[in-house]
Design an enzyme around this catalytic site. Sequence first.
Site, PDB file in Angstrom:
ATOM      1  N   GLY A  32       0.842  -1.194   0.000  1.00 38.54           N
ATOM      2  CA  GLY A  32       0.000   0.000   0.000  1.00 38.54           C
ATOM      3  C   GLY A  32       0.873   1.238   0.000  1.00 38.54           C
ATOM      4  O   GLY A  32       2.040   1.199  -0.425  1.00 38.54           O
ATOM      5  N   ASN A 141       0.013  -0.330  12.613  1.00 41.97           N
ATOM      6  CA  ASN A 141      -0.547   0.192  13.866  1.00 41.97           C
ATOM      7  C   ASN A 141      -1.606  -0.732  14.465  1.00 41.97           C
ATOM      8  O   ASN A 141      -2.235  -1.478  13.719  1.00 41.97           O
ATOM      9  CB  ASN A 141      -1.187   1.560  13.590  1.00 41.97           C
ATOM     10  CG  ASN A 141      -0.174   2.683  13.638  1.00 41.97           C
ATOM     11  OD1 ASN A 141       0.652   2.727  14.541  1.00 41.97           O
ATOM     12  ND2 ASN A 141      -0.238   3.589  12.674  1.00 41.97           N
ATOM     13  N   HIS A 196       3.523   5.330  20.385  1.00 45.55           N
ATOM     14  CA  HIS A 196       3.087   6.006  19.157  1.00 45.55           C
ATOM     15  C   HIS A 196       1.604   6.307  19.352  1.00 45.55           C
ATOM     16  O   HIS A 196       0.749   5.534  18.979  1.00 45.55           O
ATOM     17  CB  HIS A 196       3.307   5.065  17.977  1.00 45.55           C
ATOM     18  CG  HIS A 196       3.122   5.720  16.648  1.00 45.55           C
ATOM     19  ND1 HIS A 196       3.579   6.977  16.367  1.00 45.55           N
ATOM     20  CD2 HIS A 196       2.530   5.271  15.497  1.00 45.55           C
ATOM     21  CE1 HIS A 196       3.284   7.278  15.105  1.00 45.55           C
ATOM     22  NE2 HIS A 196       2.646   6.262  14.571  1.00 45.55           N
TER      23      HIS A 196
HETATM   24  N1  LIG Z   1       4.315   3.206  12.631  1.00 46.07           N
HETATM   25  C1  LIG Z   1       4.041   4.326  12.005  1.00 46.07           C
HETATM   26  O1  LIG Z   1       4.593   5.372  12.317  1.00 46.07           O
HETATM   27  C2  LIG Z   1       3.062   4.306  10.861  1.00 46.07           C
HETATM   28  C3  LIG Z   1       2.994   5.393   9.957  1.00 46.07           C
HETATM   29  C4  LIG Z   1       2.101   5.324   8.900  1.00 46.07           C
HETATM   30  C5  LIG Z   1       1.267   4.198   8.748  1.00 46.07           C
HETATM   31  N2  LIG Z   1       1.341   3.205   9.649  1.00 46.07           N
HETATM   32  C6  LIG Z   1       0.503   2.001   9.517  1.00 46.07           C
HETATM   33  O2  LIG Z   1       0.993   1.242   8.415  1.00 46.07           O
HETATM   34  C7  LIG Z   1      -0.068   0.401   7.930  1.00 46.07           C
HETATM   35  C8  LIG Z   1      -0.147   0.515   6.410  1.00 46.07           C
HETATM   36  O3  LIG Z   1      -0.552   1.822   6.040  1.00 46.07           O
HETATM   37  P1  LIG Z   1      -0.800   2.167   4.492  1.00 46.07           P
HETATM   38  O4  LIG Z   1      -1.128   3.608   4.423  1.00 46.07           O
HETATM   39  O5  LIG Z   1       0.286   1.594   3.670  1.00 46.07           O
HETATM   40  O6  LIG Z   1      -2.139   1.309   4.219  1.00 46.07           O
HETATM   41  P2  LIG Z   1      -2.663   0.777   2.793  1.00 46.07           P
HETATM   42  O7  LIG Z   1      -4.099   0.402   2.993  1.00 46.07           O
HETATM   43  O8  LIG Z   1      -2.316   1.740   1.720  1.00 46.07           O
HETATM   44  O9  LIG Z   1      -1.788  -0.544   2.545  1.00 46.07           O
HETATM   45  C9  LIG Z   1      -1.890  -1.686   3.340  1.00 46.07           C
HETATM   46  C10 LIG Z   1      -1.557  -2.866   2.460  1.00 46.07           C
HETATM   47  O10 LIG Z   1      -1.502  -4.040   3.287  1.00 46.07           O
HETATM   48  C11 LIG Z   1      -1.964  -5.101   2.463  1.00 46.07           C
HETATM   49  N3  LIG Z   1      -2.331  -6.274   3.260  1.00 46.07           N
HETATM   50  C12 LIG Z   1      -3.428  -6.456   4.025  1.00 46.07           C
HETATM   51  N4  LIG Z   1      -3.403  -7.683   4.575  1.00 46.07           N
HETATM   52  C13 LIG Z   1      -2.252  -8.261   4.168  1.00 46.07           C
HETATM   53  C14 LIG Z   1      -1.657  -9.524   4.410  1.00 46.07           C
HETATM   54  N5  LIG Z   1      -2.247 -10.433   5.191  1.00 46.07           N
HETATM   55  N6  LIG Z   1      -0.476  -9.804   3.815  1.00 46.07           N
HETATM   56  C15 LIG Z   1       0.129  -8.893   3.008  1.00 46.07           C
HETATM   57  N7  LIG Z   1      -0.391  -7.681   2.751  1.00 46.07           N
HETATM   58  C16 LIG Z   1      -1.567  -7.385   3.330  1.00 46.07           C
HETATM   59  C17 LIG Z   1      -3.145  -4.510   1.714  1.00 46.07           C
HETATM   60  O11 LIG Z   1      -3.510  -5.284   0.580  1.00 46.07           O
HETATM   61  C18 LIG Z   1      -2.584  -3.137   1.370  1.00 46.07           C
HETATM   62  O12 LIG Z   1      -1.959  -3.143   0.090  1.00 46.07           O
HETATM   63  C19 LIG Z   1      -1.334   0.867   8.675  1.00 46.07           C
HETATM   64  O13 LIG Z   1      -1.592  -0.008   9.770  1.00 46.07           O
HETATM   65  C20 LIG Z   1      -0.949   2.241   9.179  1.00 46.07           C
HETATM   66  O14 LIG Z   1      -1.699   2.630  10.327  1.00 46.07           O
HETATM   67  C21 LIG Z   1       2.222   3.239  10.698  1.00 46.07           C
END
Ligand SMILES: NC(=O)c1ccc[n+]([C@@H]2O[C@H](COP(=O)([O-])OP(=O)(O)OC[C@H]3O[C@@H](n4cnc5c(N)ncnc54)[C@H](O)[C@@H]3O)[C@@H](O)[C@H]2O)c1
Length: 330
Positions: A32, A141, A196
């Site tokens: 993603g 998250n 976080h």
């Molecule tokens: N730690 C941090 O500071 C921080 C910062 C930004 C985002 N995040 C977190 O990162 C995560 C991803 O965010 P994003 O904006 O990329 O979301 P997104 O929806 O754009 O992408 C998530 C991807 O995960 C894939 N996915 C779902 N289940 C899966 C599985 N079982 N195996 C493989 N892939 C799978 C989906 O198909 C999707 O492509 C979220 O949980 C978000 O809250 C954390």
Amino acid sequence: MAPAPGASPVARAHASEPSEGIRMKVTVVGSGFVGQTTALRIVQAGLAEVVLIDIVEGLPQGIALDIKESSPVERFEPLITGTNDYADTAGSDVVVVTAGFPRQPGMSRMDLLGKNAAIVRSVVEQIAPASPDAILVIVTNPLDEMTFLAAEVSGFPKERVLGMAGVLDSARLRTFIAEELGVSPLGVEAMTLGSHGDAMVALPSHATVNGTPLPELVDAATLDRLFQRTRDGGAEIVALLKKGSAYYAPSASIAQMVRAIAGELDEVLPVCAWCTGQFGITDTYVGVPARLGPRGLAEIVELDLSDEELRALREAAEGIRAKCADLAKL
Ligand SMILES: NC(=O)c1ccc[n+]([C@@H]2O[C@H](COP(=O)([O-])OP(=O)(O)OC[C@H]3O[C@@H](n4cnc5c(N)ncnc54)[C@H](O)[C@@H]3O)[C@@H](O)[C@H]2O)c1
């Protein structure tokens, strides 16, 4: 084959592999917004060969091809593969886990706990046997709890399971301080620890602007406002985007951690790491200052903290411990 001159310690450890010039193998799980921008940053910087994986068929393959096609223009080696098959991730040095749902407006990170725990569990169950020596960098998250879960499910030594949040929160704080004072963020140093989320701990005692301590430049009310905006920094972007959450600053922060693991950055970074008595905190994950290296966590650096900062850090750690205990009930 001999490692390339100046190769990272990980590359030297793998010098027998036919990978001259390639420093590491990094798998990014989840293609993603965060996953794909992370993959781009790592491959474009020449830090590693990247494998991008997702459950959605075609998505990682399409992103990888698109990134490859940018390589002649941006001038980097197109060492990236997109796949839906964990066999292709085998032997990774680092695995970055971004798979999972992002927040929508009005949601807290904790609202993602149940859904993302199931995803992280299934990802780690497949990643761990394929790359038993990898360092896991968890991004999904709620961050602190997902890092704990990944450590439990993988069974890896805790030094090899880290979470990314503090580098991002600190970058946000540095940006807000720079905007407030009308200076370049490049002259601003600041660090956040703790969790976080609402229990993020900003360290006024370690914030400087061009070498001057921040508390000498702004009043207490301004400090509080900057810290609160940082705590709410993710939600501010979620509210603006209306669909999904931030990814440019998160991916830059993940790449920074990968750079440190590769031995190319000797800086103390705020990292979600397992504490074993540091700061008086034992047996829980929490954001602390750390040095990283080819084995993951090299050391937690016990910076001098004020009494208030230390109290807040310990409180954040207890909050994470309690939430991790809730995970077992899911
Ligand atoms: N730690 C941090 O500071 C921080 C910062 C930004 C985002 N995040 C977190 O990162 C995560 C991803 O965010 P994003 O904006 O990329 O979301 P997104 O929806 O754009 O992408 C998530 C991807 O995960 C894939 N996915 C779902 N289940 C899966 C599985 N079982 N195996 C493989 N892939 C799978 C989906 O198909 C999707 O492509 C979220 O949980 C978000 O809250 C954390």
